[in-house]
Design an enzyme around this catalytic site. Sequence first.
Site, PDB file in Angstrom:
ATOM      1  CD  GLU A 114     -53.493  71.111  47.337  1.00  0.00           C
ATOM      2  OE1 GLU A 114     -53.426  70.560  46.233  1.00  0.00           O
ATOM      3  OE2 GLU A 114     -52.548  71.758  47.844  1.00  0.00           O
ATOM      4  CB  CYS A 127     -50.139  71.586  56.677  1.00  0.00           C
ATOM      5  SG  CYS A 127     -49.603  72.963  55.633  1.00  0.00           S
ATOM      6  CB  CYS A 134     -51.744  81.338  46.546  1.00  0.00           C
ATOM      7  SG  CYS A 134     -50.683  82.528  47.414  1.00  0.00           S
ATOM      8  CB  CYS A 138     -43.842  81.778  45.481  1.00  0.00           C
ATOM      9  SG  CYS A 138     -44.229  83.036  46.710  1.00  0.00           S
ATOM     10  CB  CYS A 141     -45.381  77.874  45.638  1.00  0.00           C
ATOM     11  SG  CYS A 141     -46.875  77.357  46.515  1.00  0.00           S
ATOM     12  CB  CYS A 355     -48.536  74.558  49.155  1.00  0.00           C
ATOM     13  SG  CYS A 355     -48.150  74.637  50.891  1.00  0.00           S
TER      14      CYS A 355
END
Length: 364
Positions: A114, A127, A134, A138, A141, A355
């Site tokens: 993205e 961004c 990932c 977290c 997120c 994100c």
Amino acid sequence: MLHQYINSAMFHVKHRHARIIRAMSKPIKSFNIEGVQDLVSEAGLPSFRAMQILTWLYAKGADSYSEMSNLPKAMRDQLEEAYPLSTPEIVMVNESRDGTRKYLIKFDDGATTEMVALPSDDRLTVCASSQSGCAMKCSFCATGQLGLTRNLLPGEIVDQISMIQKDLGRRVTNVVVMGQGEPFANFENVVAALRILNHPKLLNIGARHITVSTCGVIRGIESFSKIDEQFTLAVSLHAARQEVRDKLMPKLTGQRLDTLKHALSKYSNLTGRRFSFEYSLMKGLNDSDEDLQALIDYCAGLLCHVNLIPLNEIPGSRISPVAPKVMNHWAETLERNHVAVSIRKSRGSDIAAACGQLALQQSK
């Protein structure tokens, strides 16, 4: 005699190219600037060809070698065979009421990531992502729910900026590597991309207008402090109490807050530059008075700035943002305690701009 010499030289160059082609099938966008210069040199080509290739790839955003009209056709054919060139496609675009545009893009191997365009009157900020997915997991997120697919190549990171420039018809002035992925888990490719973005003959974005945001990977911070360019650093802190941060960011439990603070202090001493802490306030998780005092204490002695971030809600998550009055209380208290602070303006909340949200929606 001279004619024979030229023919002989051409024969050897031709066969040297053939050996390179048989040995290599590596995407051209996997190379940094020096890598493109090396492959041109090894192929026995004039050195100026390297900048021509880089200019077509990044300043002009060429989708194929056939567009590179100032390169000889034989050279284009050899490059295409030895160093494949592909450009990601835009799978989805969502536009917010505030002008923010969120893109989901797909690469030729099917991996997706993205990027977000944040236009304003005097600037266009992008961004960008450094990975597809990932591995950091977290808890707050959306990208963490996707898992890691792979690292992005230098050119795939730069492509995100080029694609937005083409789509919006205006120059990108600022870049934050703050999208999907942990940049310092893909350190070499990210730094190579930043140097392409910064190069005066390519995208020519000032180093101080390029920011890398890390979860706090200490080895990456140490390496980042040693590069020559004045790129800026942001650290996703989100808690200054160890037990709270360990719950929010479980993949970082082996990297203690005191060690992180030491690395950041050393970073500022080496570079002379201030860095930012990113702190997303989450209701009932990291927003207590104890958390606030811990943040004040943690910032003491550091050349830092705190960005308080309104959390974008993730559908299905039990984590929710704090009320505006809590955000304001934190900002006022930090200021009273001589900690530089700002509240980031929330943008794109109506289009899943945080994100991983768009990719997560698409995968479901």
